[in-house]
Scaffold this motif. Sequence first.
Motif, mmCIF file in Angstrom:
data_model
loop_
_atom_site.group_PDB
_atom_site.id
_atom_site.type_symbol
_atom_site.label_atom_id
_atom_site.label_comp_id
_atom_site.label_asym_id
_atom_site.label_seq_id
_atom_site.Cartn_x
_atom_site.Cartn_y
_atom_site.Cartn_z
ATOM 1 N N GLY A 173 -0.352 -14.504 4.476
ATOM 2 C CA GLY A 173 0.578 -13.844 5.376
ATOM 3 C C GLY A 173 1.634 -13.094 4.576
ATOM 4 N N GLY A 174 1.903 -11.856 4.960
ATOM 5 C CA GLY A 174 2.881 -11.050 4.232
ATOM 6 C C GLY A 174 2.294 -10.283 3.066
ATOM 7 N N ALA A 175 0.956 -10.305 2.909
ATOM 8 C CA ALA A 175 0.328 -9.568 1.801
ATOM 9 C C ALA A 175 0.565 -8.064 1.922
ATOM 10 C CB ALA A 175 -1.172 -9.864 1.773
ATOM 11 N N PHE A 176 0.645 -7.568 3.166
ATOM 12 C CA PHE A 176 0.821 -6.128 3.392
ATOM 13 C C PHE A 176 2.256 -5.789 3.797
ATOM 14 C CE2 PHE A 176 -3.691 -6.989 4.623
ATOM 15 C CZ PHE A 176 -4.263 -6.396 3.512
ATOM 16 N N ARG A 177 3.167 -6.725 3.559
ATOM 17 C CA ARG A 177 4.552 -6.482 3.927
ATOM 18 C C ARG A 177 5.112 -5.294 3.151
ATOM 19 N NH1 ARG A 177 8.069 -11.718 4.074
ATOM 20 N NH2 ARG A 177 7.569 -11.733 1.856
ATOM 21 N N GLY A 178 5.799 -4.429 3.865
ATOM 22 C CA GLY A 178 6.369 -3.235 3.247
ATOM 23 C C GLY A 178 5.502 -1.996 3.418
ATOM 24 N N LEU A 179 4.285 -2.167 3.962
ATOM 25 C CA LEU A 179 3.377 -1.029 4.134
ATOM 26 C C LEU A 179 3.260 -0.589 5.591
ATOM 27 C CD1 LEU A 179 0.382 -2.151 1.846
ATOM 28 C CD2 LEU A 179 2.329 -0.721 1.237
ATOM 29 N N SER A 180 3.955 -1.249 6.473
ATOM 30 C CA SER A 180 3.738 -1.040 7.906
ATOM 31 C C SER A 180 4.049 0.372 8.393
ATOM 32 C CB SER A 180 4.561 -2.047 8.710
ATOM 33 O OG SER A 180 5.929 -1.932 8.391
ATOM 34 N N GLU A 181 5.027 1.025 7.808
ATOM 35 C CA GLU A 181 5.479 2.309 8.326
ATOM 36 C C GLU A 181 4.580 3.484 7.931
ATOM 37 O OE1 GLU A 181 7.854 2.749 10.507
ATOM 38 O OE2 GLU A 181 8.175 0.581 10.549
ATOM 39 N N ARG A 182 4.161 3.529 6.660
ATOM 40 C CA ARG A 182 3.471 4.718 6.155
ATOM 41 C C ARG A 182 1.950 4.576 6.056
ATOM 42 N NH1 ARG A 182 6.584 8.633 3.596
ATOM 43 N NH2 ARG A 182 8.818 8.190 3.473
ATOM 44 N N LEU A 183 1.482 3.387 5.763
ATOM 45 C CA LEU A 183 0.045 3.197 5.534
ATOM 46 C C LEU A 183 -0.761 3.594 6.770
ATOM 47 C CD1 LEU A 183 -1.838 2.002 3.268
ATOM 48 C CD2 LEU A 183 -1.909 -0.066 4.677
ATOM 49 N N HIS A 184 -1.776 4.455 6.558
ATOM 50 C CA HIS A 184 -2.599 4.865 7.703
ATOM 51 C C HIS A 184 -4.083 4.544 7.512
ATOM 52 C CE1 HIS A 184 -4.242 8.372 5.610
ATOM 53 N NE2 HIS A 184 -3.017 8.732 5.266
#
Length: 260
Positions: free
Chosen positions: A106-117
Motif C-alpha cells: 500500500g502506498g507504492a504509487f503514492r505521489g503519482l496520482s495526479e499526473r500518471l496516465h
Amino acid sequence: MPLVDWFLRHSVTMWLLLQSFVLMTFCFHSATTFPKGCYPAEEDGYKTFRCSNAQLTEIPQDIPNDTNKLYLDFNQIPSLPLDAFRHLPVLLELDLSHNAIVRIEGGAFRGLSERLHSLDLSSNKLVSVSKDVFSGLKAKVNLSSNPWLCDCKLQELIRTVDLVTGSSGSIVCDSSVKEEHVGKPFLHVVTDTDFCSVYKKTTDIAMLVTMFGWFAMVISYLVYYVRQNQEDARRHLEYLKSLPSKPQRSEESSTISTVV
C-alpha cells in the motif's frame, strides 16, 4: 609586461583545463550512477528513462526526478515497496510489465496520482491485490496476463481501476473460489457470479454460527448455575432437617413449668 602576458596565458589555460576536468568528472559520475543497462533519453519531447531487460531485481534509486516515461519492463523485480516512485513527481507513463511482481505494498504509487496516465502491470505474478493500492490513481491500468485468484477482492479491484481498453479479456482466473471458473476471463465469470455477495453470505453464516455458539455457552452456564443452586439448597434443607430439636423441647418444658 612579458611576465604579465605569460601569467595571463597560463591562467586562461589552467582555467580551461579545470573546467574540462569538472565537466568530465560530472559526466563520468552521471554515467556511472545508473544501473547497467539503464540510460536516459529524450523521445518526442519527453524525458525517458529506459531499464528494459536490465536484469533488475529492485527499483533503481538514481532515476532522474524529471523523468516523464519510465520503462522497467522485462526484469526480475519481485515487489513494489512503499513510496517506490514518490521521487518522480512528473511521471506520465510507468511500464512494469514482464517482471516477477507478486506483491505491491500500500502506498507504492503514492505521489503519482495526479499526473500518471499509464500504468502497465501485465505479465507479472500477481494473484491478489488490494484495491487500496490504486487509491487516487487516474491512470489507465493494464492488469492482464497475471495468475489471478478470482474472488471478491479481485472484483472490488476491477471496479476501482480504469482498465486499459482491450485488456480486460486477458484478466483470466488462474484459480477461483469456484473450480468451474478456472481458465475463464474474469469479466465473463462476474456477469453470472457476484463474488462479494457469496463472500457476504459466507461471512453472515459464520457470524450466526459464532453467535449461536456463544448463546449456547451462556444458556449452558445458566442451566448449570441454576441446577447447582438447587442442589445446594436441597443439601442445606436436608442438613436443617437432620438437626436435633432439643432446644424446642426445653422451651416447651419451661412453658409448662411457668403455667403450673
